[in-house]
Design a protein around this motif. Structure first.
Motif, short mmCIF file in Angstrom:
data_model
loop_
_atom_site.label_atom_id
_atom_site.label_comp_id
_atom_site.label_asym_id
_atom_site.label_seq_id
_atom_site.Cartn_x
_atom_site.Cartn_y
_atom_site.Cartn_z
N UNK A 52 31.22 -15.41 15.02
CA UNK A 52 30.41 -14.69 14.50
C UNK A 52 29.36 -14.20 15.37
N UNK A 53 29.23 -12.62 15.90
CA UNK A 53 28.31 -12.21 16.56
C UNK A 53 26.96 -12.82 16.24
N UNK A 54 25.96 -13.10 16.93
CA UNK A 54 24.58 -13.76 16.50
C UNK A 54 23.72 -12.76 16.60
N UNK A 55 23.70 -11.64 17.29
CA UNK A 55 22.68 -10.78 17.42
C UNK A 55 23.19 -9.36 16.48
N UNK A 56 21.89 -8.71 16.19
CA UNK A 56 22.26 -7.47 15.58
C UNK A 56 22.62 -6.39 16.72
N UNK A 62 16.04 0.70 13.95
CA UNK A 62 15.05 -0.32 13.30
C UNK A 62 14.76 0.00 12.02
N UNK A 63 14.88 1.43 11.41
CA UNK A 63 14.57 1.75 10.20
C UNK A 63 14.99 0.87 9.11
N UNK A 64 16.31 0.28 9.25
CA UNK A 64 16.84 -0.56 8.35
C UNK A 64 16.59 -1.99 8.57
N UNK A 65 15.72 -2.83 7.75
CA UNK A 65 15.48 -4.13 8.07
C UNK A 65 16.19 -4.69 6.99
N UNK A 66 16.91 -4.37 6.13
CA UNK A 66 17.47 -5.15 5.24
C UNK A 66 18.98 -5.96 5.56
N UNK A 67 19.41 -5.56 6.83
CA UNK A 67 20.60 -5.91 7.23
C UNK A 67 20.47 -6.36 8.73
N UNK A 68 20.91 -7.49 9.09
CA UNK A 68 20.72 -7.85 10.56
C UNK A 68 21.94 -8.73 10.80
N UNK A 71 26.47 -8.84 9.98
CA UNK A 71 26.83 -7.79 9.29
C UNK A 71 26.72 -6.40 9.67
N UNK A 72 25.90 -6.29 10.79
CA UNK A 72 25.43 -4.93 11.59
C UNK A 72 26.52 -4.77 12.60
N UNK A 73 27.55 -5.69 12.83
CA UNK A 73 28.53 -5.47 13.92
C UNK A 73 29.80 -4.89 13.47
N UNK A 74 29.90 -4.85 11.83
CA UNK A 74 31.18 -4.45 11.48
C UNK A 74 31.27 -2.96 11.47
N UNK A 75 32.39 -2.27 11.97
CA UNK A 75 32.44 -0.88 11.98
C UNK A 75 31.89 -0.15 10.47
N UNK A 76 32.52 -0.85 9.36
CA UNK A 76 31.95 -0.27 8.15
C UNK A 76 30.71 -0.33 7.91
N UNK A 77 29.90 -1.32 8.64
CA UNK A 77 28.55 -1.20 8.23
C UNK A 77 27.68 -0.26 8.67
N UNK A 78 28.14 0.56 9.67
CA UNK A 78 27.51 1.93 9.79
C UNK A 78 28.42 2.92 9.81
N UNK A 119 32.12 2.77 24.53
CA UNK A 119 30.80 3.34 25.15
C UNK A 119 29.47 2.54 25.21
N UNK A 120 28.44 3.15 25.93
CA UNK A 120 27.15 2.47 25.68
C UNK A 120 26.62 2.41 24.46
N UNK A 121 26.80 3.42 23.46
CA UNK A 121 26.41 3.26 22.07
C UNK A 121 27.03 2.02 21.37
N UNK A 122 28.34 1.88 21.54
CA UNK A 122 29.30 0.78 20.84
C UNK A 122 29.19 -0.62 21.62
N UNK A 123 29.46 -0.46 22.92
CA UNK A 123 29.25 -1.73 23.78
C UNK A 123 30.47 -3.06 23.31
N UNK A 124 31.68 -2.28 22.72
CA UNK A 124 32.63 -3.32 22.40
C UNK A 124 33.46 -3.79 23.39
N UNK A 125 33.38 -3.24 24.70
CA UNK A 125 34.35 -3.62 25.82
C UNK A 125 34.36 -4.91 26.01
#
Ligand code: HEC
Ligand code: HEC
Length: 238
Positions: A52-56, A62-68, A71-78, A119-125
Motif C-alpha cells: 500500500x503506498x504510504x504517501x498521499x 491540499x484543499x481536500x483534507x478528508x482523504x490522504x 486512498x489518494x493513489x487510486x485512479x478512481x480517487x481523482x 508524466x510528472x503529474x502522475x509519477x507512476x513510472x
C-alpha cells in the motif's frame, strides 16, 4: 404468434445493439485486459500485490483534507467511478478534488494514455509493469461506460429490479447471500453500498473486485448489469 415472436426477437436484437457494453463484442483477450485495467483503475496496488503506498499522491490537492495516503493513489480517487471527475459524482463530497474526468480519452491512443500515467503529474513510472499500464490504458480508451446515461442524479438506476432479482439470485447469491450481507468482510450491506454509490457498484459488477474471485459481467449485455444494480439497491440497508 409466430409473427409476434419474430417481432420480439427483432426488437431485442435492436435493443441489445444499443446497450452492449464497450468491448462486449470484442475478443476474449481484449475483454480480459479491459476488466483487468478496470480493476487496476479501482486499486492498482492490490491487483499487482504491491505494498500500500504510504504517501498521499503528489497531485492530490491540499484543499481536500478528508482523504490522504493510499486512498489518494487510486485512479478512481481523482477521476471518479464514473470517469467524470469534477463533472460527475465527485463534484462534491469527500473525494472532491476539482480534477478532470477521462471522458475525452474514449478511443484515445493507448500509448498517449500510458505516457500521461508516467508524466510528472502522475509519477507512476516504475510502480507498475508494461502490461499493467497497457491494460489501464485499454480500459480508459475502450472500456468506458457512460454511467450518466443509466444512473440518475437522484441515484436511481435505469434498470429492471425484477429481472435483476433473477440475475442476483443466480449470479451473486452464493457469495453475497439473499439479503446482501455476505461475505462478512463486506464493509456494509450490499443494499447500503449500492444505494449510496451506484457508480462504484456498477464498476464492480462490470469488472469484478480486485484480488477476489468475483466474476465480471462485462461480456454480457450492459442491461444485465444495470438490472442487477437496480435490484441490489432494493436489498436491506442494514
Ligand atoms: C491524485 C490525483 C490523480 C490520480 C491518483 C490519478 N490522476 Fe490522472 N490526472 C490528475 C490530474 C491533476 C490530471 C491533469 C488534469 C487536471 O488538471 O485536471 C490528470 C489527467 C489525466 C489524464 C488526461 C485527462 C485529460 O483530459 O487531459 C488521464 C488519461 C489520466 N489522468 C489517467 C489516470 C490514470 C489511468 C490513473 C491511475 C493509474 C490516474 N490518472 C490517476 C490527477 C490524478
Ligand atoms: C465468487 C464469489 C462472488 C460472487 C459470485 C460475487 N461476488 Fe461480489 N464480492 C465478492 C468478494 C469476496 C468481495 C469483496 C468483499 C470485501 O472484502 O469487501 C465482493 C465485493 C463486491 C462489491 C464491493 C463491496 C465493497 O464496497 O467493497 C460489490 C458491489 C459486489 N461484490 C457485488 C456483487 C454482485 C452484484 C454480484 C453478482 C453479479 C457479485 N458481487 C458476485 C465475491 C463475489
Amino acid at each position: 404468434m409466430l409473427k409476434n415472436n419474430l417481432k420480439k426477437t427483432l426488437l431485442s436484437c435492436v435493443v441489445s445493439v444499443f446497450v452492449l457494453v464497450p468491448l462486449s463484442g470484442a475478443s476474449a483477450q481484449d475483454v480480459s485486459s479491459v476488466i483487468r485495467g478496470a480493476k487496476l483503475y479501482d486499486k492498482w496496488y492490490k491487483v499487482i500485490d504491491a505494498p500500500k503506498p504510504a504517501t498521499t499522491h503528489k497531485a492530490w490537492p491540499s484543499s481536500n483534507t478528508k482523504k490522504k495516503g493510499d486512498a489518494t493513489q487510486r485512479c478512481k480517487a481523482c477521476h471518479g467511478w464514473d470517469l467524470r471527475g469534477k463533472d460527475g459524482a465527485y463534484a462534491s463530497g469527500s473525494y472532491e478534488t476539482g480534477i478532470t474526468g477521462l471522458r475525452n480519452f474514449i478511443n484515445a491512443d493507448t500509448a498517449k494514455i500510458v505516457g500521461i500515467m508516467k508524466d510528472a503529474t502522475h509519477g507512476f513510472s516504475g510502480q507498475m509493469a508494461d502490461r499493467d499500464f497497457n491494460d489501464l490504458a485499454l480500459f480508459v480508451s475502450k472500456g468506458q461506460v457512460d454511467m450518466a446515461k443509466y444512473i440518475n442524479a437522484d441515484k436511481s438506476v435505469n434498470g429492471d429490479p425484477v429481472q435483476g432479482e433473477a440475475y442476483y439470485k443466480t449470479l451473486c447469491i452464493n457469495c453475497h447471500g439473499a439479503d446482501g450481507k455476505l461475505p462478512k468482510e463486506l464493509p456494509k450491506p450490499m443494499g447500503k453500498i449500492a444505494s449510496g454509490n451506484p457508480w462504484e457498484t456498477l464498476h464492480k459488477i462490470l469488472n469484478g473486485q480486485p484480488k477476489e474471485s468475483m466474476p465480471a459481467l462485462r461480456a454480457l449485455p450492459l442491461q444485465v448489469s444495470l438490472d442487477v444494480l437496480a435490484y441490489t439497491i432494493t436489498l436491506p440497508q442494514k
